[in-house]
Design a protein around this motif. Structure first.
Motif, short mmCIF file in Angstrom:
data_model
loop_
_atom_site.label_atom_id
_atom_site.label_comp_id
_atom_site.label_asym_id
_atom_site.label_seq_id
_atom_site.Cartn_x
_atom_site.Cartn_y
_atom_site.Cartn_z
N GLU A 1 -39.06 14.54 65.63
CA GLU A 1 -38.34 14.67 66.89
C GLU A 1 -37.19 13.69 66.91
OE1 GLU A 1 -39.09 14.51 71.73
OE2 GLU A 1 -40.80 14.47 70.36
N VAL A 2 -36.02 14.18 67.28
CA VAL A 2 -34.82 13.34 67.33
C VAL A 2 -34.12 13.55 68.67
CG1 VAL A 2 -34.49 13.38 64.82
CG2 VAL A 2 -33.35 15.08 66.24
N GLN A 3 -33.22 12.65 68.99
CA GLN A 3 -32.42 12.73 70.22
C GLN A 3 -30.95 12.83 69.83
OE1 GLN A 3 -33.30 12.07 73.70
NE2 GLN A 3 -35.43 12.43 73.13
N ILE A 4 -30.28 13.84 70.38
CA ILE A 4 -28.84 13.97 70.20
C ILE A 4 -28.24 14.15 71.59
CG2 ILE A 4 -26.95 15.32 69.20
CD1 ILE A 4 -28.88 16.16 66.98
N MET A 5 -27.37 13.24 71.96
CA MET A 5 -26.75 13.22 73.30
C MET A 5 -27.82 13.29 74.38
SD MET A 5 -23.06 15.20 73.28
CE MET A 5 -23.45 15.95 74.80
N GLY A 6 -28.91 12.56 74.19
CA GLY A 6 -29.96 12.49 75.20
C GLY A 6 -30.89 13.68 75.26
N GLN A 7 -30.70 14.66 74.40
CA GLN A 7 -31.58 15.83 74.40
C GLN A 7 -32.45 15.80 73.15
OE1 GLN A 7 -29.58 19.50 75.17
NE2 GLN A 7 -31.32 20.75 74.62
N SER A 8 -33.74 16.12 73.34
CA SER A 8 -34.69 16.10 72.23
C SER A 8 -34.61 17.39 71.41
CB SER A 8 -36.12 15.95 72.75
OG SER A 8 -36.29 14.68 73.32
N TYR A 9 -34.73 17.22 70.10
CA TYR A 9 -34.79 18.34 69.17
C TYR A 9 -35.93 18.10 68.19
CZ TYR A 9 -30.08 19.48 70.80
OH TYR A 9 -28.99 19.80 71.58
N LEU A 10 -36.65 19.14 67.85
CA LEU A 10 -37.71 19.08 66.85
C LEU A 10 -37.15 19.73 65.59
CD1 LEU A 10 -40.61 18.13 66.50
CD2 LEU A 10 -41.37 20.42 67.16
N LEU A 11 -37.00 18.94 64.54
CA LEU A 11 -36.35 19.41 63.31
C LEU A 11 -37.33 19.43 62.15
CD1 LEU A 11 -33.08 17.27 63.51
CD2 LEU A 11 -33.43 19.60 64.36
N GLY A 12 -37.19 20.44 61.31
CA GLY A 12 -37.96 20.49 60.07
C GLY A 12 -37.33 19.53 59.08
N CYS A 13 -38.18 18.82 58.35
CA CYS A 13 -37.68 17.80 57.43
C CYS A 13 -38.43 17.92 56.10
CB CYS A 13 -37.90 16.41 58.04
SG CYS A 13 -37.37 15.07 56.99
N PRO A 14 -37.71 18.04 54.98
CA PRO A 14 -38.38 18.10 53.69
C PRO A 14 -39.06 16.76 53.38
CG PRO A 14 -36.01 18.00 53.39
CD PRO A 14 -36.26 18.12 54.86
N ASP A 15 -40.11 16.81 52.60
CA ASP A 15 -40.83 15.59 52.22
C ASP A 15 -39.86 14.62 51.54
OD1 ASP A 15 -43.20 16.62 53.21
OD2 ASP A 15 -43.81 17.46 51.28
N GLY A 16 -39.89 13.37 51.97
CA GLY A 16 -39.04 12.34 51.40
C GLY A 16 -37.62 12.33 51.95
N GLY A 17 -37.31 13.22 52.87
CA GLY A 17 -35.95 13.29 53.37
C GLY A 17 -35.76 12.78 54.78
N GLU A 18 -36.78 12.12 55.32
CA GLU A 18 -36.72 11.69 56.72
C GLU A 18 -35.59 10.69 56.97
OE1 GLU A 18 -39.48 9.66 60.18
OE2 GLU A 18 -40.44 10.55 58.45
N ALA A 19 -35.43 9.72 56.08
CA ALA A 19 -34.38 8.71 56.28
C ALA A 19 -32.99 9.36 56.24
CB ALA A 19 -34.48 7.62 55.22
N GLN A 20 -32.80 10.28 55.32
CA GLN A 20 -31.52 10.96 55.20
C GLN A 20 -31.25 11.83 56.43
OE1 GLN A 20 -31.19 13.26 51.63
NE2 GLN A 20 -28.99 13.46 51.79
N LEU A 21 -32.28 12.51 56.91
CA LEU A 21 -32.11 13.35 58.10
C LEU A 21 -31.81 12.50 59.32
CD1 LEU A 21 -32.14 16.11 59.46
CD2 LEU A 21 -34.61 15.86 59.74
#
Length: 115
Positions: free
Chosen positions: A5-25
């Motif tokens: 879960e991330v926040q962009i301009m105060g709005q939450s988004y649930l994003l799919g993330c490949p294994d090992g790619g969390e920091a890059q995402l």
């Protein structure tokens, strides 16, 4: 693949993330959030979708400029070597080689024989 879960301009988004790619995402999300907030804070555009499009275009333009600069630098490097301009790596290697030769000369100076 996991979801974060991330926040962009105060709005939450649930994003799919490949294994090992969390920091890059997360880094990408930070760039997008910063770009969108900058446009929003300028006050000229209010609609979230238009802000997203403008931010995307700005980020794509910046990426293209970086790639062009990298391509130009890569093209200039062989030309500099061909022109006799030593690169940093070549200069460092030459310095280390000179130091090694001096150490060998000192070590062999005692008997004057290579073998």
């Amino acid at each position: 693949m996991k979801q974060i879960e991330v926040q962009i301009m105060g709005q939450s988004y649930l994003l799919g993330c490949p294994d090992g790619g969390e920091a890059q995402l997360r880094e990408a999300v930070e760039r997008v959030d910063a770009a969108m907030c900058k446009i929003r804070d300028a006050g000229k555009v209010k609609a979230r979708d238009r802000i997203a499009v403008l931010a995307s275009l700005n980020l794509a333009f910046d990426l293209a400029a970086q790639q062009a600069a990298t391509t130009e630098a890569a093209a200039a490097a062989p030309a500099a070597v061909a022109a006799g301009t030593p690169s940093t790596d070549t200069t460092e290697t030459d310095t280390k080689a000179g130091q090694l030769i001096q150490r060998l000369d000192q070590a062999l100076a005692g008997d004057g024989h290579l073998l």
